[in-house]
Design an enzyme around this catalytic site. Sequence first.
Site, PDB file in Angstrom:
ATOM      1  N   ASP A  65       0.833  -1.200   0.000  1.00 40.38           N
ATOM      2  CA  ASP A  65       0.000   0.000   0.000  1.00 40.38           C
ATOM      3  C   ASP A  65       0.873   1.258   0.000  1.00 40.38           C
ATOM      4  OD1 ASP A  65      -2.361   1.420   0.033  1.00 40.38           O
ATOM      5  OD2 ASP A  65      -3.239   0.277   1.678  1.00 40.38           O
TER       6      ASP A  65
ATOM      7  N   ASP B  74     -10.643   2.815  -3.048  1.00 39.07           N
ATOM      8  CA  ASP B  74     -11.070   1.525  -2.492  1.00 39.07           C
ATOM      9  C   ASP B  74     -12.534   1.277  -2.839  1.00 39.07           C
ATOM     10  OD1 ASP B  74      -8.631   1.234  -1.319  1.00 39.07           O
ATOM     11  OD2 ASP B  74      -9.343   1.420   0.752  1.00 39.07           O
TER      12      ASP B  74
END
Length: 452
Positions: free
Chosen positions: A155, A216
């Site tokens: 990430d 997301d």
Amino acid sequence: MRLGFFLFLLFVGVYSLDNGLGRTPPMGWMSWTAFYCEIDCQKHPTGCINEQLYKDMADELVAGGYDKLGYKSVHIDDCWSEMERDSNGILVANKTRFPSGMKNLAKYMHDRGLKFGIYEDYGTKTCGGYPGSYKHERTDAQTFASWDVDYLKLDGCNIDQALMPIGYPLFEKELNATGRPIMYSCSWPAYLIDHPELVDYHLIGKYCNTWRNFDDINSSWKSIVSIISYYDKNQDKHIPTHGPGRWHDPDMLVIGNKGITLDMSISQFTIWCIWSAPLIMSNDLRIIGDDFKSVLQNQEAIRINQDPLGIMGRLIQNSTDIGTYVKQITPSKGDKKSYAFALLNRNSNKGYRKVEVQLSHLGLNDPSGYFVHDIWARVDLGLLRPGDSIVVSIAPAGSVFFRADVASLHNPIGRRRYRLDNYNVIYEFEKTQARLEGNDLFDYSRTNRVPF
Ligand SMILES: *[C@@H]1O[C@H](CO)[C@@H](O)[C@H](O)[C@H]1NC(C)=O
Ligand SMILES: *[C@@H]1O[C@H](CO)[C@@H](O)[C@H](O)[C@H]1NC(C)=O
Ligand SMILES: *[C@@H]1O[C@H](CO)[C@@H](O)[C@H](O)[C@H]1NC(C)=O
Ligand SMILES: *[C@@H]1O[C@H](CO)[C@@H](O)[C@H](O)[C@H]1NC(C)=O
């Protein structure tokens, strides 16, 4: 510093990711969108981030037959580690929630023929506030390899975006140096949504097997449509940089979750398959309904997703609510090309939408015609010529999805491999399966869709 940076880019510019992994889009299960960062195992004993959750999902992948269809990996997401590294600077899994440790959890997966994925962050901390890999890249790559990890999602929270063109390639180099093949998923471009001019997918594809490029996902139609719209808008940049070993990742499948209807599930699966996108579910496989499971297990849809050409389908027509997508698939040879095509109804409020599709308007112009198969109704429509049309009516937030095998490369007898006898609808459609000639109209209504 500036000179060093450019020298580095010069060096990385000629280096290319060649780890042999991800020749078809990855398929598996990941915890984030279903379980997020739930670490309270007293309150949520079966829904918190602990080793039992991942073992349960591994068991479900096998018992439910998902693994046989290609869903072969179980991915941990954020919130798995202790808040501090150990005295040697090594990451430690939370001892209460992962008492057996990560190496044993990896073994649990491998013993069942599954792969094991883990999560880290390139920054100083993960998005959830756990230790990040910045300045620990080598140690962490070695740690993951020593745990027998097969896939890393890296990430990009808590780091200067300007460092990403250095950090993501550096981590790839460290993974490679471990000697263990580890599929590498980068969140790099997802942190540059506001700076599309800085995103170079050719460069990213040299270091990453797959990458997130947008927000997301969550379990809502709004979220699914926002991702589809972003991909539609950027398709000219996405399509040429997508293929075996290097996949754009529109994020997890939310099929089976509250808020996602069966038609929405069919739509997400259709579009993710048309794109050859990673099929990584985030849901609770212990309680998923059979109809949602059928969507996730549609073999013809998966076959298009996993097509060896790995071509990302293109939006070729767009009206207020309806998007039409076409993707080249195998068998294809020279000018003779087979295709998958889909129509998506983005509107979840209005009723069914009736649309007529002529094959030639989709670019399906081979005079020998195409053997057309409806992937959700699981029905063969027979041989259709470029001038033939199909009339579909598409549910709100629903999709229709077809494959069209070019007839000149296809032996019609081979169509018998579709085991339509499993579905009542065959009897209904046998009557109309006569070969269509000229400009016949195949009036095919989605309201006849087979219940799963
Ligand atoms: C490990 O997880 C437990 C249970 O969720 C939590 O109470 C504890 O604070 C965590 N430990 C660390 C060091 O993060
Ligand atoms: C490391 O990179 C080399 C050169 O690209 C490649 O041949 C090799 O397979 C890679 N090894 C691993 C473990 O990824
Ligand atoms: C889900 O995503 C949509 C689209 O990005 C967003 O508007 C919405 O607020 C999100 N919902 C939740 C619960 O985060
Ligand atoms: C498709 O059409 C919708 C509705 O008219 C529009 O909002 C969207 O921007 C269009 N997408 C592309 C890629 O043109």
